[in-house]
Scaffold this motif. Structure first.
Motif, PDB file in Angstrom:
ATOM      1  N   LYS A 144      26.928 -21.507   8.816  1.00 16.65           N
ATOM      2  CA  LYS A 144      26.713 -21.156  10.676  1.00 16.65           C
ATOM      3  C   LYS A 144      26.088 -22.097  11.758  1.00 16.65           C
ATOM      4  CE  LYS A 144      24.238 -16.781   8.488  1.00 16.65           C
ATOM      5  NZ  LYS A 144      23.556 -16.123   9.174  1.00 16.65           N
ATOM      6  N   THR A 145      26.300 -23.156  11.356  1.00 14.90           N
ATOM      7  CA  THR A 145      25.984 -23.794  12.766  1.00 14.90           C
ATOM      8  C   THR A 145      26.897 -25.604  12.453  1.00 14.90           C
ATOM      9  OG1 THR A 145      24.235 -25.089  10.621  1.00 14.90           O
ATOM     10  CG2 THR A 145      23.484 -23.144  12.349  1.00 14.90           C
ATOM     11  N   PHE A 146      27.798 -25.706  12.002  1.00 17.12           N
ATOM     12  CA  PHE A 146      28.917 -26.391  11.912  1.00 17.12           C
ATOM     13  C   PHE A 146      29.845 -26.418  11.848  1.00 17.12           C
ATOM     14  CE2 PHE A 146      30.012 -30.378   9.484  1.00 17.12           C
ATOM     15  CZ  PHE A 146      30.024 -31.051  10.482  1.00 17.12           C
ATOM     16  N   ASP A 147      31.096 -26.250  12.665  1.00 17.06           N
ATOM     17  CA  ASP A 147      32.305 -26.357  12.486  1.00 17.06           C
ATOM     18  C   ASP A 147      33.057 -27.346  12.107  1.00 17.06           C
ATOM     19  OD1 ASP A 147      34.776 -24.760  13.060  1.00 17.06           O
ATOM     20  OD2 ASP A 147      34.355 -25.246  15.846  1.00 17.06           O
ATOM     21  N   MET A 148      33.576 -27.455  11.701  1.00 19.04           N
ATOM     22  CA  MET A 148      34.657 -28.769  10.649  1.00 19.04           C
ATOM     23  C   MET A 148      35.721 -28.033  10.963  1.00 19.04           C
ATOM     24  SD  MET A 148      32.938 -29.747   7.576  1.00 19.04           S
ATOM     25  CE  MET A 148      34.416 -30.946   6.961  1.00 19.04           C
ATOM     26  N   SER A 149      35.736 -27.745  11.876  1.00 21.55           N
ATOM     27  CA  SER A 149      37.106 -27.021  12.710  1.00 21.55           C
ATOM     28  C   SER A 149      37.220 -28.285  13.885  1.00 21.55           C
ATOM     29  CB  SER A 149      37.704 -26.617  13.379  1.00 21.55           C
ATOM     30  OG  SER A 149      37.082 -25.742  14.477  1.00 21.55           O
TER      31      SER A 149
ATOM     32  N   MET B  11      26.337 -32.256  18.404  1.00 16.82           N
ATOM     33  CA  MET B  11      25.473 -32.564  17.286  1.00 16.82           C
ATOM     34  C   MET B  11      23.498 -32.432  16.819  1.00 16.82           C
ATOM     35  SD  MET B  11      28.381 -33.401  15.400  1.00 16.82           S
ATOM     36  CE  MET B  11      28.331 -33.855  14.174  1.00 16.82           C
ATOM     37  N   ILE B  12      23.219 -32.907  18.214  1.00 20.85           N
ATOM     38  CA  ILE B  12      21.891 -32.673  17.781  1.00 20.85           C
ATOM     39  C   ILE B  12      21.613 -31.177  18.000  1.00 20.85           C
ATOM     40  CG2 ILE B  12      19.739 -33.438  18.724  1.00 20.85           C
ATOM     41  CD1 ILE B  12      20.577 -35.552  19.867  1.00 20.85           C
ATOM     42  N   LYS B  13      22.177 -30.478  18.999  1.00 17.34           N
ATOM     43  CA  LYS B  13      22.087 -28.674  19.030  1.00 17.34           C
ATOM     44  C   LYS B  13      22.624 -28.168  17.548  1.00 17.34           C
ATOM     45  CE  LYS B  13      22.877 -28.728  23.622  1.00 17.34           C
ATOM     46  NZ  LYS B  13      23.538 -28.137  24.831  1.00 17.34           N
ATOM     47  N   ASN B  14      23.546 -28.808  17.421  1.00 15.71           N
ATOM     48  CA  ASN B  14      23.699 -28.313  15.411  1.00 15.71           C
ATOM     49  C   ASN B  14      22.776 -28.324  14.403  1.00 15.71           C
ATOM     50  OD1 ASN B  14      25.910 -26.900  16.010  1.00 15.71           O
ATOM     51  ND2 ASN B  14      27.081 -28.907  15.961  1.00 15.71           N
TER      52      ASN B  14
ATOM     53  N   ILE C  23      21.283 -36.839   9.692  1.00 15.98           N
ATOM     54  CA  ILE C  23      22.391 -35.968   9.125  1.00 15.98           C
ATOM     55  C   ILE C  23      23.586 -35.814   9.942  1.00 15.98           C
ATOM     56  CG2 ILE C  23      21.724 -33.287   9.301  1.00 15.98           C
ATOM     57  CD1 ILE C  23      19.122 -32.804   9.141  1.00 15.98           C
ATOM     58  N   ILE C  24      23.354 -36.243  11.440  1.00 16.36           N
ATOM     59  CA  ILE C  24      24.317 -36.312  11.847  1.00 16.36           C
ATOM     60  C   ILE C  24      25.791 -37.505  11.144  1.00 16.36           C
ATOM     61  CG2 ILE C  24      25.557 -37.150  14.010  1.00 16.36           C
ATOM     62  CD1 ILE C  24      23.616 -36.518  15.050  1.00 16.36           C
ATOM     63  N   LEU C  25      25.042 -38.095  10.605  1.00 21.29           N
ATOM     64  CA  LEU C  25      25.978 -39.619   9.082  1.00 21.29           C
ATOM     65  C   LEU C  25      25.784 -38.378   8.629  1.00 21.29           C
ATOM     66  CD1 LEU C  25      24.121 -43.066   9.091  1.00 21.29           C
ATOM     67  CD2 LEU C  25      26.025 -42.421  10.258  1.00 21.29           C
ATOM     68  N   ILE C  26      25.987 -38.288   7.791  1.00 23.32           N
ATOM     69  CA  ILE C  26      25.965 -36.613   6.900  1.00 23.32           C
ATOM     70  C   ILE C  26      26.998 -35.841   7.524  1.00 23.32           C
ATOM     71  CG2 ILE C  26      25.935 -35.008   4.518  1.00 23.32           C
ATOM     72  CD1 ILE C  26      23.223 -36.436   4.998  1.00 23.32           C
TER      73      ILE C  26
ATOM     74  N   LEU D  34      20.619 -42.239   0.609  1.00 22.09           N
ATOM     75  CA  LEU D  34      19.670 -41.810   1.613  1.00 22.09           C
ATOM     76  C   LEU D  34      19.211 -43.004   1.635  1.00 22.09           C
ATOM     77  CD1 LEU D  34      19.282 -38.340  -0.288  1.00 22.09           C
ATOM     78  CD2 LEU D  34      19.506 -39.039   2.424  1.00 22.09           C
ATOM     79  N   THR D  35      18.217 -43.763   1.023  1.00 20.18           N
ATOM     80  CA  THR D  35      17.749 -44.892   1.245  1.00 20.18           C
ATOM     81  C   THR D  35      18.202 -46.114   2.610  1.00 20.18           C
ATOM     82  OG1 THR D  35      16.722 -45.064  -0.817  1.00 20.18           O
ATOM     83  CG2 THR D  35      16.349 -47.099   0.388  1.00 20.18           C
ATOM     84  N   GLU D  36      20.005 -45.971   2.555  1.00 20.17           N
ATOM     85  CA  GLU D  36      20.948 -46.925   3.466  1.00 20.17           C
ATOM     86  C   GLU D  36      20.377 -46.815   4.901  1.00 20.17           C
ATOM     87  OE1 GLU D  36      22.129 -49.963   4.787  1.00 20.17           O
ATOM     88  OE2 GLU D  36      21.544 -49.861   3.237  1.00 20.17           O
ATOM     89  N   MET D  37      20.636 -44.973   4.716  1.00 23.25           N
ATOM     90  CA  MET D  37      20.483 -44.756   6.159  1.00 23.25           C
ATOM     91  C   MET D  37      19.455 -44.926   6.987  1.00 23.25           C
ATOM     92  SD  MET D  37      22.262 -40.819   6.383  1.00 23.25           S
ATOM     93  CE  MET D  37      21.200 -39.995   5.305  1.00 23.25           C
ATOM     94  N   ARG D  38      18.027 -44.639   5.935  1.00 26.16           N
ATOM     95  CA  ARG D  38      16.663 -45.284   6.446  1.00 26.16           C
ATOM     96  C   ARG D  38      17.156 -46.366   7.231  1.00 26.16           C
ATOM     97  NH1 ARG D  38      12.897 -41.487   4.973  1.00 26.16           N
ATOM     98  NH2 ARG D  38      11.686 -42.893   6.329  1.00 26.16           N
ATOM     99  N   SER D  39      17.291 -47.056   7.664  1.00 24.71           N
ATOM    100  CA  SER D  39      17.945 -48.473   8.073  1.00 24.71           C
ATOM    101  C   SER D  39      18.490 -48.847   8.979  1.00 24.71           C
ATOM    102  CB  SER D  39      17.631 -49.885   6.487  1.00 24.71           C
ATOM    103  OG  SER D  39      19.048 -49.379   6.387  1.00 24.71           O
ATOM    104  N   MET D  40      19.537 -47.881   8.323  1.00 22.32           N
ATOM    105  CA  MET D  40      20.784 -47.259   9.959  1.00 22.32           C
ATOM    106  C   MET D  40      19.984 -46.662  10.824  1.00 22.32           C
ATOM    107  SD  MET D  40      24.410 -47.297   8.552  1.00 22.32           S
ATOM    108  CE  MET D  40      24.114 -45.741   7.168  1.00 22.32           C
TER     109      MET D  40
END
Length: 434
Positions: A159-164, A250-253, A283-286, A398-404
Motif C-alpha cells: 500500500k505504501t511502496f510503489d515498485m514502479s 521515501m521518508i513519507k512512505n 528501511i530506505i536502503l532495504i 542489519l548490523t552493517e546498516m547501523r554503522s552506515m
C-alpha cells in the motif's frame, strides 16, 4: 544488535528442545517400554503400587511413578535406603512415597532389572535420534499468528511502496553536469570498485583519474580523499535537489508503512518518533536494494536509473558509499523474497536500543516476534541446502546498516551546512535531538 537476536533465539530454541525431550524424563520410554494394554485392551495395573500401568518397564508392568523411582534408586547406593519400620510396609498408590526401602524391594521382587536401565550416554543418544526423527517427520510450519504478521507487513508494504517508481518523475531533474568526481558502478573487489561503468560519458580528467587509480590504488585513495576535501569547500552538489525530493518521498512512505502496523500504533507517540528517526535510513536502503542490479551496479527505479556517481554529485563521500555498495551487493545476492524483505524492514524498525525509546521491553518483544517469524519463514518456505545460513546473513546486513546509518547522518548534516537544500522532514529525521 545481532547478539541480541541470537540470545533471544537461543532461548527460544532451548525451550523448544526441552519440550521435545520431555518424554524422556522420568515418564519417558528410553527403557524398552511396551504397550500399556494387552490384546484384550483391558487396562493393567502397576505390580508395585496398584496404580494404572503404562506398560512394561525394566522387565515388569509398572506405572510411570514406580518406573522413575526405580531408575533413580538404582543410581544411588542401596545402603542409603532403609525402612523406618520392620521392612513389611504394604505399598499402595497413596503411601508409595512413605517408604523407599520397601518400595524398592517390591520393585526387585516383581522382576525389575537394574541392567535394563539405560546409561546417561545411551539416553542422550536416543534423545538425539528422536529429535532428528521429529525434525524429519514434522516439517516446520508458520503458526497462524506468524502468518498474520507476514500478511500485515506485506499489505502495508504494497500500500505504501510503489515498485514502479511512477512518482519519481515529479522530482526536480537529476543534474549530471558536475565535472569533478569519478564515477563507479562495478562490483567492488576487496572493498574498492574496479572497472568504471558510467551513467554518462566521463570527462577527460575523470577518465585519466580512473586510469591512474587502477594502476596505483594506494596513492589513488589518498588522491580521491584530497579531491573530496577540496570539492567540499567549493562544491555545488548538482544532484542534491533531486535526492532531497527523492529522500523526502521515501521518508513519507516509511512513515505510512509504519503507521499501518498495529504493533507500531500501539506504542506511545514518543517511541514511534524515536523508532522512525532511527530506522528510516535503513528501511530506505532495504527499499532500494529491491531495485539494485548486482550485475551492472545500477539502481533501476522505473523511469530513472541511478549509479554511484549520482550519490557523489549529491555530496556523499566514500566513507559512506564504499560500505553502502558492498551492502547492496551482499544483500541482493541473497535473493530475498518480498516476505523476507518486509520482515527485515520491520526488524529494523522495532529496535529497542534507538535513542529516545522509553518502553524498551515492549519494542524488544515486538522485535523478537519478528525475528523468530523471519527465521521460521526461512526454515518453512526455503528448500535450498544452505538455507540455514540465510538468517544469520540477514542479521549481519542489519548490523552493517547501523554503522552506515551513523555515517549517513554525519554526511547529511555536513552537506546541509554547505548547500542548504535539505527538506525540513529530512532534517527532522537526521537531527540528534530525541
Amino acid at each position: 544488535m545481532s547478539c541480541l537476536y541470537d540470545m533471544c533465539l537461543l532461548q527460544i530454541r532451548m525451550s523448544k528442545e526441552m519440550e521435545e525431550l520431555s518424554p524422556l524424563g522420568d515418564s519417558g520410554h528410553g527403557d524398552g517400554s511396551e504397550d500399556e494394554t494387552e490384546e484384550d485392551d483391558e487396562p493393567k495395573i502397576c505390580q508395585v503400587c496398584g496404580d494404572k500401568s503404562t506398560g512394561y518397564h525394566f522387565n515388569a508392568m509398572t506405572c510411570e511413578g514406580c518406573k522413575g523411582f526405580f531408575r533413580r534408586a538404582m543410581k544411588r547406593p542401596v545402603a542409603q535406603i532403609c525402612c523406618p519400620f520392620q521392612n513389611t510396609c504394604i505399598i499402595t498408590k497413596s503411601n508409595r512415597r512413605q517408604c523407599q526401602s520397601c518400595r524398592l524391594q517390591k520393585c526387585i521382587s516383581i522382576g525389575m532389572k537394574r541392567e535394563l536401565i539405560m546409561s546417561d550416554e545411551a539416553v542422550e543418544k536416543r534423545r538425539i535420534q528422536i529429535r532428528r526423527k521429529r525434525m524429519h517427520e514434522e516439517p516446520i510450519m508458520l503458526s497462524p499468528q506468524q502468518e498474520a504478521v507476514i500478511q500485515e507487513l506485506l499489505t502495508a508494504h504494497q500500500k505504501t511502496f510503489d515498485m514502479s517508481c511512477a512518482q519519481f518523475i515529479q522530482f526536480r531533474p537529476l543534474d549530471r553536469d558536475q565535472k569533478f568526481m569519478p564515477e563507479y558502478s562495478q562490483e567492488p573487489k576487496s572493498g574498492r570498485y574496479s572497472n568504471a561503468v558510467m551513467c554518462k560519458p566521463p570527462t577527460e580528467d575523470a577518465m585519466q583519474w580512473t586510469i591512474n587509480s587502477l594502476s596505483s590504488p594506494s596513492s589513488s585513495i589518498q588522491s580521491l580523499e584530497n579531491k573530496e576535501r577540496t570539492c567540499l569547500k567549493s562544491a555545488i552538489f548538482t544532484s542534491l535537489p533531486h535526492f532531497t525530493d527523492l529522500t523526502t518521498y521515501m521518508i513519507k512512505n516509511v512513515i505510512n508503512f509504519s503507521k499501518t502496523l498495529a504493533m507500531f500504533r500501539a506504542l506511545i507517540i514518543e517511541d514511534q518518533i524515536s523508532l522512525l528517526k532511527g530506522a528510516t535510513f535503513e528501511i530506505i536502503l532495504i527499499h532500494f536494494n529491491m531495485f539494485f542490479n548486482e550485475v551492472t551496479g545500477i539502481w533501476e527505479c522505473g523511469p530513472l536509473q541511478y549509479c554511484l556517481d549520482d550519490a557523489m554529485r549529491a555530496g556523499f563521500q566514500r566513507h559512506l558509499l564504499d560500505p553502502m555498495m558492498n551492502f547492496h551487493y551482499t544483500l541482493r545476492k541473497l535473493h530475498l523474497r518480498e516476505e523476507e524483505y518486509v520482515l527485515m524492514q520491520a526488524i529494523s524498525l522495532f529496535s529497542p536500543d534507538r535513542p529516545g525509546v522509553t518502553h524498551h521491553n515492549v519494542v524488544d518483544r515486538n522485535q523478537e516476534t519478528l525475528a523468530l517469524t523471519l527465521k521460521t519463514y526461512i526454515e518453512a518456505k526455503r528448500t535450498e541446502p544452505d538455507k540455514n545460513l540465510l538468517y544469520p546473513k540477514i542479521m549481519a546486513c542489519l548490523t552493517e546498516m547501523r554503522s552506515m546509518n551513523e555515517e549517513y547522518t554525519k554526511q547529511m548534516l555536513k552537506i546541509q551546512d554547505i548547500q542548504p537544500e535539505v527538506s525540513p522532514l529530512l532534517l527532522e529525521i537526521i537531527s540528534k535531538d530525541s
